[in-house]
Design a protein around this motif. Structure first.
Motif, PDB file in Angstrom:
ATOM      1  N   UNK A 169       0.840  -1.197   0.000  1.00 37.03           N
ATOM      2  CA  UNK A 169       0.000   0.000   0.000  1.00 37.03           C
ATOM      3  C   UNK A 169       0.877   1.248   0.000  1.00 37.03           C
ATOM      4  N   UNK A 170       0.708   2.091  -1.015  1.00 37.86           N
ATOM      5  CA  UNK A 170       1.495   3.325  -1.152  1.00 37.86           C
ATOM      6  C   UNK A 170       0.718   4.291  -2.033  1.00 37.86           C
ATOM      7  N   UNK A 171       0.589   5.545  -1.584  1.00 34.73           N
ATOM      8  CA  UNK A 171      -0.219   6.501  -2.336  1.00 34.73           C
ATOM      9  C   UNK A 171       0.544   7.183  -3.469  1.00 34.73           C
ATOM     10  N   UNK A 172       1.868   7.237  -3.400  1.00 34.00           N
ATOM     11  CA  UNK A 172       2.644   7.887  -4.456  1.00 34.00           C
ATOM     12  C   UNK A 172       2.889   6.893  -5.591  1.00 34.00           C
ATOM     13  N   UNK A 173       2.372   7.230  -6.774  1.00 28.34           N
ATOM     14  CA  UNK A 173       2.383   6.298  -7.901  1.00 28.34           C
ATOM     15  C   UNK A 173       3.785   5.810  -8.257  1.00 28.34           C
ATOM     16  N   UNK A 174       4.728   6.731  -8.343  1.00 28.58           N
ATOM     17  CA  UNK A 174       6.079   6.359  -8.777  1.00 28.58           C
ATOM     18  C   UNK A 174       6.740   5.409  -7.784  1.00 28.58           C
ATOM     19  N   UNK A 195      -9.266 -10.738  -0.289  1.00 29.17           N
ATOM     20  CA  UNK A 195      -8.229 -11.665  -0.753  1.00 29.17           C
ATOM     21  C   UNK A 195      -7.385 -12.280   0.359  1.00 29.17           C
ATOM     22  N   UNK A 196      -7.416 -11.723   1.558  1.00 27.88           N
ATOM     23  CA  UNK A 196      -6.672 -12.247   2.704  1.00 27.88           C
ATOM     24  C   UNK A 196      -5.184 -12.481   2.380  1.00 27.88           C
ATOM     25  N   UNK A 197      -4.439 -11.437   2.015  1.00 25.10           N
ATOM     26  CA  UNK A 197      -3.005 -11.607   1.748  1.00 25.10           C
ATOM     27  C   UNK A 197      -2.275 -12.081   2.994  1.00 25.10           C
ATOM     28  N   UNK A 198      -1.135 -12.737   2.789  1.00 19.58           N
ATOM     29  CA  UNK A 198      -0.392 -13.310   3.913  1.00 19.58           C
ATOM     30  C   UNK A 198       0.583 -12.328   4.554  1.00 19.58           C
ATOM     31  N   UNK A 199       0.974 -11.284   3.812  1.00 14.85           N
ATOM     32  CA  UNK A 199       1.839 -10.230   4.345  1.00 14.85           C
ATOM     33  C   UNK A 199       1.305  -8.888   3.865  1.00 14.85           C
ATOM     34  N   UNK A 200       1.340  -7.892   4.744  1.00  7.98           N
ATOM     35  CA  UNK A 200       0.943  -6.527   4.376  1.00  7.98           C
ATOM     36  C   UNK A 200       2.146  -5.607   4.534  1.00  7.98           C
ATOM     37  N   UNK A 201       2.391  -4.798   3.510  1.00  7.05           N
ATOM     38  CA  UNK A 201       3.410  -3.747   3.581  1.00  7.05           C
ATOM     39  C   UNK A 201       2.695  -2.434   3.305  1.00  7.05           C
ATOM     40  N   UNK A 202       2.798  -1.483   4.206  1.00  8.61           N
ATOM     41  CA  UNK A 202       2.050  -0.239   4.016  1.00  8.61           C
ATOM     42  C   UNK A 202       2.859   0.989   4.401  1.00  8.61           C
ATOM     43  N   UNK A 232       1.188 -10.647   9.326  1.00  7.93           N
ATOM     44  CA  UNK A 232       2.338  -9.754   9.525  1.00  7.93           C
ATOM     45  C   UNK A 232       2.169  -8.434   8.770  1.00  7.93           C
ATOM     46  N   UNK A 233       2.524  -7.343   9.435  1.00  6.30           N
ATOM     47  CA  UNK A 233       2.453  -6.010   8.833  1.00  6.30           C
ATOM     48  C   UNK A 233       3.826  -5.349   8.920  1.00  6.30           C
ATOM     49  N   UNK A 234       4.302  -4.859   7.778  1.00  3.77           N
ATOM     50  CA  UNK A 234       5.541  -4.081   7.707  1.00  3.77           C
ATOM     51  C   UNK A 234       5.158  -2.659   7.331  1.00  3.77           C
ATOM     52  N   UNK A 235       5.707  -1.672   8.034  1.00  8.14           N
ATOM     53  CA  UNK A 235       5.371  -0.273   7.756  1.00  8.14           C
ATOM     54  C   UNK A 235       6.568   0.490   7.206  1.00  8.14           C
ATOM     55  N   UNK A 236       6.301   1.269   6.142  1.00  2.00           N
ATOM     56  CA  UNK A 236       7.279   2.215   5.620  1.00  2.00           C
ATOM     57  C   UNK A 236       6.998   3.580   6.236  1.00  2.00           C
ATOM     58  N   UNK A 237       8.036   4.288   6.608  1.00  2.00           N
ATOM     59  CA  UNK A 237       7.835   5.613   7.173  1.00  2.00           C
ATOM     60  C   UNK A 237       9.024   6.515   6.878  1.00  2.00           C
ATOM     61  N   UNK A 238       8.741   7.791   6.733  1.00  4.45           N
ATOM     62  CA  UNK A 238       9.812   8.778   6.577  1.00  4.45           C
ATOM     63  C   UNK A 238      10.225   9.329   7.932  1.00  4.45           C
ATOM     64  N   UNK A 239       9.578   8.834   8.996  1.00  2.95           N
ATOM     65  CA  UNK A 239       9.814   9.359  10.339  1.00  2.95           C
ATOM     66  C   UNK A 239      10.490   8.310  11.217  1.00  2.95           C
ATOM     67  N   UNK A 240      11.361   8.766  12.092  1.00  9.93           N
ATOM     68  CA  UNK A 240      11.957   7.882  13.096  1.00  9.93           C
ATOM     69  C   UNK A 240      11.586   8.337  14.501  1.00  9.93           C
ATOM     70  N   UNK A 241      10.810   9.400  14.580  1.00  8.58           N
ATOM     71  CA  UNK A 241      10.380   9.933  15.870  1.00  8.58           C
ATOM     72  C   UNK A 241       9.464   8.934  16.574  1.00  8.58           C
ATOM     73  N   UNK A 242       9.834   8.523  17.780  1.00 12.12           N
ATOM     74  CA  UNK A 242       9.064   7.515  18.508  1.00 12.12           C
ATOM     75  C   UNK A 242       7.653   7.997  18.828  1.00 12.12           C
TER      76      UNK A 242
END
Length: 236
Positions: free
Chosen positions: A19-24, A56-63, A87-97
């Motif tokens: 899952x990602x909103x930026x097309x490129x 579809x019940x995917x086995x891994x989510x990356x968002x 399992x969920x993996x998250x992408x983020x531009x932030x490292x702030x806890x």
């Protein structure tokens, strides 16, 4: 510990929702994921992703986290209301806890900081696949005597006899296992089972697959719902 070669083989058969909103960015990362898995599904925001997840019940989510309409954390919260284990993996531009604090109780398997490095993504996915293997999400108990091994496309009967499936039989089993709580329609079967073949499904061809699956095992786990499709009877 599972070898890298075996993890790569396992990952090839695992379905991933990205899952990602930026097309490129979505296109670039999806290309990388397609080298690692044969089953990559994409969505442009959390709202669309949740609809796909529910169906579809995917086995891994990356968002990604920052997205319009429904962001990554809100999406993960919706997923956790239905599924505590995927399992969920998250992408983020932030490292702030403090920024990531709302996700603290959502059982996120990994956080990857943008810009994404392919090596970090691959390592995170291998870790998740190893977790999936440990929790037996790649093998399914049809009954107390019959197990379906999704990675290798085989039945294991009474823990000793292995029964190999052909490509169409495996596709049908994967589809049924992934949707074991509902009836799979004939259209869904044609779209999924015949997706790798340059031919149209016929009723006779489908009946042949069903007949062969029933002949290969002593347990009849396939239920035909007249006029609708097929359902899997699994003994949990």
């Amino acid at each position: 510990m599972t070898s890298i070669k075996e993890l790569a083989k396992l990952l090839k058969e695992v379905s991933i929702l990205y899952v990602e909103d930026e097309d490129e960015i979505r296109e670039e990362v999806a290309q990388v994921l397609s080298l690692l898995s044969n089953r990559v599904i994409t969505a442009s925001d959390g709202e669309e992703a949740f609809k796909i997840f529910s169906e579809l019940k995917p086995q891994i989510i990356i968002t990604d986290i920052e997205m319009p309409r429904t962001n990554g954390i809100e999406f993960a919260r919706l997923v956790r209301e239905k599924d505590l284990q995927v399992p969920i993996i998250m992408f983020t531009a932030y490292t702030n806890k403090e920024y990531l604090l709302p996700a603290a109780n959502l059982n996120i398997q990994a956080y990857l900081v943008k810009p994404l490095e392919s090596k970090s993504l691959r390592e995170a996915l291998y870790n998740v696949v190893e977790l999936l293997q440990l929790t037996a999400n790649l093998t399914y108990h049809i009954s107390s005597e019959l197990i379906y091994d999704k990675v290798n496309g085989i039945f294991v009967y009474q823990e000793k006899d292995t029964i190999k499936l052909n490509k169409k039989e495996k596709n049908l089993m994967d589809l049924l296992i992934g949707n074991k709580d509902r009836v799979i329609t004939y259209d869904e079967i044609e779209n999924y089972v015949w997706k790798d073949f340059d031919e149209v499904m016929t009723s006779m061809a489908l009946r042949t697959i069903i007949k062969n699956l029933r002949r290969k095992t002593p347990i009849d786990f396939l239920e035909n719902i007249s006029g609708q499709g097929y359902r899997l009877n699994v003994c949990e």
